[in-house]
Write an enzyme that holds these catalytic residues in place. Sequence first.
Site, PDB file in Angstrom:
ATOM      1  N   HIS A  42      -8.785   5.495   4.151  1.00 54.92           N
ATOM      2  CA  HIS A  42      -9.982   4.727   4.546  1.00 54.92           C
ATOM      3  C   HIS A  42     -11.129   5.696   4.861  1.00 54.92           C
ATOM      4  CE1 HIS A  42     -11.340   0.656   6.462  1.00 54.92           C
ATOM      5  NE2 HIS A  42     -12.336   1.285   5.869  1.00 54.92           N
ATOM      6  N   GLU A  89      -3.288  -0.605   8.396  1.00 53.32           N
ATOM      7  CA  GLU A  89      -3.704   0.783   8.630  1.00 53.32           C
ATOM      8  C   GLU A  89      -3.345   1.230  10.048  1.00 53.32           C
ATOM      9  OE1 GLU A  89      -7.857   0.986   7.652  1.00 53.32           O
ATOM     10  OE2 GLU A  89      -7.515   0.446   5.566  1.00 53.32           O
ATOM     11  N   ARG A 133     -11.421  -4.195   1.933  1.00 53.87           N
ATOM     12  CA  ARG A 133     -10.473  -4.271   3.044  1.00 53.87           C
ATOM     13  C   ARG A 133      -9.087  -4.509   2.465  1.00 53.87           C
ATOM     14  NH1 ARG A 133     -13.791  -2.179   5.647  1.00 53.87           N
ATOM     15  NH2 ARG A 133     -14.737  -2.790   7.634  1.00 53.87           N
TER      16      ARG A 133
END
Length: 339
Positions: A303, A285, A256
């Site tokens: 991602h 993000e 993360r």
Amino acid sequence: MASDHATTSLTPPPPKNQSQDLPQVIVLKPPTVLNFFRDLFSKKFDLLVSWESPLPTDQFLTTHAHSVQAMLCSGTGPPISADSIRLLPSLKLVATTSAGLNHIDLTECRKRGIAIANAGEVFSEDVADMAVALLIDVLRKVSAADRYVRQRLWATKGDFPLGSKLGGKRIGIVGLGSIGFQVAKRLEAFGCSILYNSRKEKEFVSYPFYTNVCELAANSDALIICCGLTEQTRHMINREVLLALGKEGVIVNIGRGAIIDEKELVQCLVQGEIGGAGLDVFENEPNAPKELFALDNVVLAPHMAVFTPESFKALCDIMIGNLEAFFSNKPLLSPVMNE
């Protein structure tokens, strides 16, 4: 007349709304897997989807407060907060399509006896592949070399700068869970030495164990972040750790974004304090730091480590399996255990 009556009596009743007979599952935002397999979910569950409702989210939750026992969510949000959970007093299961749990208020779930199921290990191999791909890309400058050719610099500037060999590198893995272990197996095959940090030492491996991440970084040529995001791991990779990794060191993050202090990472990369980075995740993000865009020693991805059809089909199967098990009073396929 009798003939007319017989004809009338044979007329089938109006079709029932099949979704009324299916167990209800509330969904606040479509997980990516639902975009691909919604028809499979809809055959088995009555999906109550908030994005197709004109109601604000809190009113939508309140409307279904006493009927909904299961929720499907994802790591991309919205957060399953204590406030959201309190609006659903009948909720007994939160099934998340992610391996990570940082978007769920675990304390509130435990307090209310709400079970949690996640993606289990379905992503582990694909995420491990992505971690190794990012590491190789940074070391061998694959993406930078691709740009070099496309921009016709090969013809004008000559040979491309040297990359760095993967074999023989010391790889520090932060988080030797399912994904971290798959990363280690792959890199061992390349002739790398594996070191690791984890919450606890793993008895089933002989890799050197470091309780201190900074010491791990100081003894590694590359760090690969594979752990989950918790209050304990937030910004765990700080400036001290990055400086310990050193000017030739590479960091890869498929965990993360917030596990790394992103501002410090950007500063270290811009100032040449570390050798490079391969990043699939970011703190804010879908926004990635624009300072990194011009750096050839940085590889960025949106991602996407789990984005393969194989992963999503396996995820679909395990999510449907968890929901079916819950509604049948059977054990969950991938329960998150209290620790």
